[in-house]
Design an enzyme around this catalytic site. Structure first.
Site, PDB file in Angstrom:
ATOM      1  N   CYS A 131       5.776  -7.325   7.688  1.00 61.05           N
ATOM      2  CA  CYS A 131       6.747  -6.748   8.617  1.00 61.05           C
ATOM      3  C   CYS A 131       7.085  -7.788   9.671  1.00 61.05           C
ATOM      4  O   CYS A 131       6.232  -8.571  10.081  1.00 61.05           O
ATOM      5  CB  CYS A 131       6.145  -5.503   9.283  1.00 61.05           C
TER       6      CYS A 131
ATOM      7  N   GLY B 154       6.020  -2.302   6.668  1.00 62.60           N
ATOM      8  CA  GLY B 154       7.402  -2.763   6.795  1.00 62.60           C
ATOM      9  C   GLY B 154       8.251  -1.916   7.718  1.00 62.60           C
ATOM     10  O   GLY B 154       7.849  -0.835   8.161  1.00 62.60           O
TER      11      GLY B 154
ATOM     12  N   SER C 258      10.552   6.350   9.416  1.00 64.44           N
ATOM     13  CA  SER C 258      10.009   5.946  10.716  1.00 64.44           C
ATOM     14  C   SER C 258      10.504   4.544  11.046  1.00 64.44           C
ATOM     15  O   SER C 258      10.394   3.638  10.238  1.00 64.44           O
ATOM     16  CB  SER C 258       8.478   5.972  10.653  1.00 64.44           C
TER      17      SER C 258
ATOM     18  N   CYS D 142       3.088   8.536   1.628  1.00 69.33           N
ATOM     19  CA  CYS D 142       3.503   7.542   2.617  1.00 69.33           C
ATOM     20  C   CYS D 142       3.767   6.242   1.859  1.00 69.33           C
ATOM     21  O   CYS D 142       2.882   5.735   1.171  1.00 69.33           O
ATOM     22  CB  CYS D 142       2.378   7.376   3.643  1.00 69.33           C
TER      23      CYS D 142
ATOM     24  N   CYS E 267      -1.602   1.884   7.967  1.00 73.33           N
ATOM     25  CA  CYS E 267      -0.741   0.952   7.243  1.00 73.33           C
ATOM     26  C   CYS E 267      -1.197  -0.494   7.356  1.00 73.33           C
ATOM     27  O   CYS E 267      -1.554  -0.970   8.415  1.00 73.33           O
ATOM     28  CB  CYS E 267       0.697   1.076   7.740  1.00 73.33           C
TER      29      CYS E 267
ATOM     30  N   CYS F  93      -0.610  -3.489  15.045  1.00 70.62           N
ATOM     31  CA  CYS F  93      -0.397  -3.063  13.666  1.00 70.62           C
ATOM     32  C   CYS F  93      -0.845  -4.142  12.691  1.00 70.62           C
ATOM     33  O   CYS F  93      -0.523  -5.324  12.872  1.00 70.62           O
ATOM     34  CB  CYS F  93       1.090  -2.752  13.458  1.00 70.62           C
TER      35      CYS F  93
ATOM     36  N   GLU G 289       0.832  -1.195   0.000  1.00 67.65           N
ATOM     37  CA  GLU G 289       0.000   0.000   0.000  1.00 67.65           C
ATOM     38  C   GLU G 289       0.865   1.242   0.000  1.00 67.65           C
ATOM     39  O   GLU G 289       1.966   1.246   0.541  1.00 67.65           O
ATOM     40  CB  GLU G 289      -0.849   0.028   1.275  1.00 67.65           C
TER      41      GLU G 289
ATOM     42  N   SER H  76       9.496   4.937  16.760  1.00 64.61           N
ATOM     43  CA  SER H  76       8.223   4.508  17.344  1.00 64.61           C
ATOM     44  C   SER H  76       8.470   3.927  18.728  1.00 64.61           C
ATOM     45  O   SER H  76       9.041   2.857  18.857  1.00 64.61           O
ATOM     46  CB  SER H  76       7.579   3.447  16.440  1.00 64.61           C
ATOM     47  N   LEU H  77       8.040   4.642  19.754  1.00 61.40           N
ATOM     48  CA  LEU H  77       8.295   4.200  21.123  1.00 61.40           C
ATOM     49  C   LEU H  77       7.146   3.366  21.694  1.00 61.40           C
ATOM     50  O   LEU H  77       7.333   2.229  22.103  1.00 61.40           O
ATOM     51  CB  LEU H  77       8.519   5.407  22.039  1.00 61.40           C
ATOM     52  N   HIS H  78       5.994   3.983  21.816  1.00 63.84           N
ATOM     53  CA  HIS H  78       4.751   3.351  22.300  1.00 63.84           C
ATOM     54  C   HIS H  78       4.765   2.973  23.780  1.00 63.84           C
ATOM     55  O   HIS H  78       3.729   2.587  24.323  1.00 63.84           O
ATOM     56  CB  HIS H  78       4.385   2.114  21.476  1.00 63.84           C
TER      57      HIS H  78
ATOM     58  N   CYS I  36       4.617  -5.609  16.046  1.00 59.23           N
ATOM     59  CA  CYS I  36       3.861  -4.690  16.910  1.00 59.23           C
ATOM     60  C   CYS I  36       2.407  -5.192  17.002  1.00 59.23           C
ATOM     61  O   CYS I  36       1.759  -5.425  15.986  1.00 59.23           O
ATOM     62  CB  CYS I  36       3.902  -3.264  16.354  1.00 59.23           C
TER      63      CYS I  36
END
Ligand code: SAH
Length: 354
Positions: free
Chosen positions: A109, A158, A190, A102, A332, A116, A89, A213-215, A113
Site C-alpha cells: 500500500c 491496499g 474502506s 475481507c 491486514c 499499518c 491476504e 478511515s479518519l484516525h 499509515c
C-alpha cells in the site's frame, strides 16, 4: 493466460465467437460459484471439447494457497501466492449468520499509515480483477455447501480507491445473480479518503457502503498518522464524503484506529464529535492491533471508554469493532510480513494445507 472472469477477456464474447449460446456462460458461473468446482473438467454438463478449449484459453486459478490459518472464533485467513510470487491476504469472518469476507486490493500500500503492516514496504502493484475475484472464489470454498458469502469488505491490503479500475469489475462480478449474488448494499469499500476517487464513486457507483478511515480529527495529527493526508486534508475528504452520502443516502462510516496516548485523549474525542457534528455517520472505533516492530500501544480500557463516552454524549453513533482472529494475525498485512515463503515451496505448501 487471463483469468476466466477478467473483463478484458469476456466469457460471453468468447462463447459467441465460437457460435455458442450465451447461457453457457451462466452454466459456467454456476459451476464456479454454486458448485464450487476446482477445474473446467469438473463442469461435467459442458461438452468435453468446450471444457478443453476453456482450459487452454483461460485459467481458473492464478493463485495458490500458501498458508491457511484457522482461529478458534471461526475466522480463517488465507495467504495467497500470486503468479509473480507476491503474496496477499484475505479473510473469512463468521458472525452469527454472517459470512463476511475481507479482501485485498493491492500488494502492499502506498498510503503509509504509520500503524499499518500493509504499507510498511510501500505498494508493489495493483491486483488484477481476476486476482480480486479469486480471493472470493478461494474464500467461498472454505464454506460448507449450504453456506454462502453474505458480505464483502474491501479492508485487506491496499487502498481500494487507488485501484478502482480493477476493483469495480470484480465487485460487479460478485453481484451477478448467476454468480455470488451479493447485493451492493452488503459490500463495504474502506478508503483512506481520496477525494477524486470518492467523486468518481459518487457519480458511477454510489450504492456501495463507503467507510472512510479518519484516525484523527485535525490535519496536524492526521498527517502524522496518515502521511498521504498532507496533500489532501480533512476538509476535502469530508466534502467528498458528504457528496457521496447525499447521492447514496447510505449512512457513512468513519473508521478511527485508537492508538494509546496518541489520538485517544478527551480532546481528540471532542474534536471528532465536532468534525462529525450533524452528520448521519457511524464511527467505527478500532483498538490498535499491535504490529511487530511498531512503537504504538493499544488504548487502555479507561481511555477507550472515555473516548467512546464523549462521542456518545455528543450524540455520535459509535461502535467498537470487535477483534477477530488476532491470534492468527488477521489484521491486514500482518501475515504476509510474518511468513516469508520461498517461491519453490509455495505450491507444495498449497497442496499440503488445502
Ligand atoms: N486503505 C484502506 C483499507 C485498508 S485497511 C483504508 O485505509 O481504509 C482497513 C482499516 O484497518 C483501516 O481503517 C486501517 O486504518 C485499519 N488498520 C490498519 N492497520 C491497523 C492496525 N494495526 N490495527 C487496527 N486497525 C488497523
Amino acid at each position: 493466460m487471463p483469468h476466466l472472469l477478467e473483463p478484458d477477456a469476456p466469457l460471453e464474447l468468447w462463447l459467441r465467437d465460437r457460435g455458442l449460446p450465451a447461457w453457457r456462460a451462466k452454466a459456467i458461473r454456476r459451476w464456479l460459484f454454486a458448485s464450487r468446482v476446482e477445474s473446467f473438467d469438473e463442469m461435467t454438463d459442458l461438452p468435453k471439447g468446450l471444457r478443453d478449449d476453456l482450459a487452454s484459453e483461460f485459467s481458473l486459478w492464478t493463485t495458490s494457497i500458501a498458508r491457511h490459518h484457522q482461529a478458534e472464533d471461526g475466522t480463517e485467513k488465507l495467504l495467497l501466492q500470486l503468479h509473480d510470487n507476491q503474496r496477499i491476504e484475505c479473510v473469512m469472518l463468521r458472525d452469527g449468520d454472517r459470512r463476511t469476507v475481507c479482501i485485498s486490493s493491492q500488494v502492499g500500500c502506498a498510503m503509509g499509515c504509520v500503524f499499518c503492516a500493509s504499507g510498511l514496504d510501500g505498494v508493489i502493484r495493483n491486483l488484477s480483477t481476476g486476482e480480486i475475484i479469486e480471493q472470493l472464489l478461494r474464500l467461498s470454498r472454505l464454506l460448507p455447501p449450504d453456506e454462502r458469502i453474505s458480505h464483502i469488505v474491501v479492508m485487506g491490503m491496499g487502498e481500494p480507491l487507488a485501484n478502482l479500475d480493477r476493483l469495480l469489475p470484480a465487485l460487479a462480478e460478485a453481484q451477478r445473480p448467476d454468480g455470488l449474488g451479493i447485493s451492493q448494499r452488503r459490500i463495504t469499500i474502506s478508503t483512506v479518503g481520496l477525494p477524486p476517487a470518492m467523486e468518481r464513486l459518487t457519480e458511477e457507483n454510489p450504492g456501495y457502503h463507503l467507510a472512510v478511515s479518519l484516525h484523527a480529527a485535525n490535519d496536524e495529527l492526521r498527517t502524522k498518522l496518515v502521511p498521504v493526508n498532507k496533500s489532501i486534508g480533512l476538509a476535502d475528504i469530508m466534502a467528498a464524503a458528504d457528496r457521496y452520502w447525499e447521492t447514496s443516502g447510505r449512512r457513512l462510516t468513519f473508521e478511527y484506529v485508537l492508538l494509546g496516548g496518541v489520538n485517544d485523549s478527551p480532546d481528540d474525542a471532542a474534536a471528532l464529535a465536532r468534525l462529525l457534528g450533524g452528520r448521519a455517520a457511524l464511527v467505527n472505533v478500532i483498538p490498535y492491533n499491535p504490529v511487530a516492530g511498531l512503537p504504538w500501544k493499544e488504548p487502555t480500557a479507561t481511555s477507550r471508554e472515555r473516548f467512546l463516552g464523549i462521542l456518545r454524549d455528543a450524540g455520535v453513533n459509535v461502535q467498537v469493532r470487535r477483534r477477530k482472529g488476532s491470534r492468527i494475525n488477521a489484521a491486514c498485512g500482518q501475515l504476509r510480513r510474518l511468513e516469508p515463503i520461498l517461491p519453490s515451496h509455495a505450491s507444495q505448501l498449497a497442496q499440503g494445507e488445502r
